[in-house]
Design a protein around this motif. Structure first.
Motif, short mmCIF file in Angstrom:
data_model
loop_
_atom_site.label_atom_id
_atom_site.label_comp_id
_atom_site.label_asym_id
_atom_site.label_seq_id
_atom_site.Cartn_x
_atom_site.Cartn_y
_atom_site.Cartn_z
N ASN A 1 -3.74 3.21 0.32
CA ASN A 1 -4.10 2.93 -1.06
C ASN A 1 -3.02 2.07 -1.70
OD1 ASN A 1 -3.82 4.00 -4.19
ND2 ASN A 1 -5.94 3.70 -3.53
N ASP B 1 -6.11 -1.97 -3.28
CA ASP B 1 -7.43 -1.39 -3.09
C ASP B 1 -7.27 -0.22 -2.13
OD1 ASP B 1 -6.82 -2.78 -0.84
OD2 ASP B 1 -8.63 -3.99 -0.79
N THR B 2 -8.35 0.38 -1.73
CA THR B 2 -8.32 1.50 -0.79
C THR B 2 -8.95 1.07 0.53
OG1 THR B 2 -8.44 3.14 -2.57
CG2 THR B 2 -9.04 3.87 -0.37
N TYR C 1 0.87 -1.17 0.00
CA TYR C 1 0.00 0.00 0.00
C TYR C 1 0.91 1.23 0.00
CZ TYR C 1 -4.06 -2.95 0.83
OH TYR C 1 -5.05 -3.89 0.69
#
Length: 362
Positions: free
Chosen positions: A292, A295-296, A267
Motif C-alpha cells: 500500500n 495505490d494498493t 509503498y
C-alpha cells in the motif's frame, strides 16, 4: 649446489605441498513452457523453451599452508550463444593457526553493516581472522584487469572488526571502514553494537549504529515463542524514517507471515504470507502479498509440482498480479508486486495468468 638446495627450500615454502580429494557434480536441464497470459489484445497462449545447467568441481585436501578447500563452478547460460559464467574459490584454512584466506572469482563475500552497503566487486581476496571474542574480516579487490594498475588506489577495500561477549549479558560491537576504487582514502565508515539484556521468556536486543553518510540508527528486536515470532523496529535520525516489521515463522506449521511498515519506501506497507500444503500427489506451494502506497497492489501464486519419474517433473503455476521472475531472483520484497507490469513482457497487474512447465534434469 648450494643454490640448488636454496631453490628447493624456497619451492617447498612458496609452492604448497598438496594432497587432495576431487569430486564433481553437475545438473543440466531442459524446460518447455506453455503460458496463458493477458496480452494487450486479450488472453492468449505463448510457448518457449530453455536449456541450462551447472557444472561444479570440488576439491579438499591439505598443503603446507594449511587445509585447502576449493570449488569451481560453471553456470551454463540458457542461450548457448552467450559465454558461460565460471566462478571459483580457493580457501586456505587456519593459516598460521589463525587465518582463513580465500581467493574468489565471482564469489567474494559481502562486507556491510545496517547503514553502509557492500562496495566490493564479486572477485578478490577475503581474509578472516577469528579468535574469540574477536573477528576481523578483510575484503580486498584489486583491479581485475591484465593492465597495469595501482594495487592501492585502483583497489576496493573493506575491513570489519567484531567483538562479541556472551556473559554476563550478550554484548557485541563492530566497526567498518571502506575504500572505493579510484581513491586512496577511506570513503565510508560505520560503528555499531547491540546488547541483549533479557533472554527469557522473550529476548530483547537493543542496537544502534552511526555511519559516515552521515546517519545514525537506533532499534530494538523482540523474539518470542522460541524465535518463531520476531518484532523489529528502528529509526534513522537524519532521514527521520521508521521501519517496523513483524515475522511469524512456524507458528502455523509450514506457514510464514511477514508485515512491514517502512516510511523510506514508496509503498510504505508491505505484507505477505507464504507456505506449503500437503496434497495427494506432488507438492503445493503458495504465497500472497499486498503493498500500500500511492495505490494498493495485490498479488499471489499457487504452484503444484509433480515428479513424473525418470528425472522428469512438471510445474503448474496459477498467478495473479505477481512477478514470478522477481520472486525467483530476489524472494519476497515489494518488487514481486511493483514489477508485475512487466512479467514476461506482459502487464499482469490485476490479472490472472498461468504457466505449465515440463522439465527434465540430469
Amino acid at each position: 649446489m648450494k643454490k640448488l638446495v636454496w631453490l628447493l627450500v624456497l619451492a617447498l615454502l612458496v609452492v604448497p605441498a598438496f594432497a587432495a580429494n576431487v569430486s564433481t557434480s553437475s545438473w543440466i536441464g531442459v524446460g518447455f513452457h506453455t503460458r496463458f497470459l493477458p496480452f494487450d489484445d486479450g488472453y492468449g497462449l505463448a510457448w518457449g523453451t530453455w536449456g541450462s545447467g551447472d557444472l561444479t568441481f570440488s576439491l579438499s585436501g591439505s598443503s603446507n599452508l594449511g587445509s585447502v578447500n576449493a570449488t569451481f563452478k560453471v553456470k551454463l547460460p540458457s542461450d548457448f550463444s552467450e559465454s558461460a559464467a565460471p566462478t571459483g574459490t580457493i580457501t586456505f584454512s587456519k593459516v598460521a593457526g589463525l587465518l582463513d584466506i580465500s581467493f574468489c572469482k565471482g564469489t567474494l563475500p559481502d562486507i556491510r553493516t545496517i547503514l553502509v552497503p557492500d562496495i566490493l566487486p564479486d572477485t578478490g581476496i577475503n581474509v578472516v581472522l577469528s579468535q574469540a571474542p574477536v573477528k576481523v574480516t578483510v575484503g580486498y579487490a584489486p583491479a581485475n584487469t591484465w593492465g597495469k594498475s595501482n594495487f592501492w588506489t585502483d583497489a576496493a577495500l573493506a575491513v570489519k572488526g567484531e567483538v562479541s561477549v556472551a556473559q554476563p549479558v550478550s554484548v557485541s560491537a563492530y566497526g567498518l571502514i571502506e575504500k572505493n576504487t579510484a581513491t586512496g582514502t577511506i570513503t565510508a565508515w560505520a560503528v555499531g553494537g547491540s546488547v541483549t539484556p533479557v533472554t527469557t521468556p522473550v529476548s530483547l536486543t537493543v542496537y544502534g549504529e552511526a555511519a559516515s553518510d552521515p546517519e545514525q540508527l537506533v532499534g530494538a528486536t523482540v523474539k518470542a515463542l522460541g524465535g518463531k515470532v520476531t518484532v523489529d523496529g528502528n529509526y534513522k535520525l537524519q532521514a527521520q524514517t521508521v521501519k517496523l516489521s513483524v515475522t511469524a515463522d512456524g507458528v502455523v506449521p509450514n506457514v510464514k507471515a511477514y508485515a512491514e511498515y517502512n516510511t523510506a519506501e514508496t509503498y510504505t506497507i508491505f505484507a505477505y504470507v507464504s507456505g506449503s500444503a500437503p496434497v495427494p500427489v506432488g507438492s503445493l506451494s503458495y504465497g500472497a502479498a499486498v503493498a500500500n502506497g500511492p495505490d494498493t497492489l495485490l498479488g499471489g501464486f499457487a504452484k503444484w509440482s509433480v515428479s513424473l519419474g525418470g528425472n522428469v517433473s512438471h510445474d503448474l503455476t496459477l498467478g495473479y498480479g505477481f512477478d514470478m521472475d522477481d520472486y525467483g531472483n530476489n524472494g519476497w520484497q515489494r518488487g514481486v508486486l511493483t514489477g508485475a507490469d512487466n512479467l514476461w513482457d506482459v502487464d499482469v497487474r490485476g490479472k490472472f495468468f498461468a504457466e505449465s512447465k515440463l522439465m527434465i534434469g540430469f
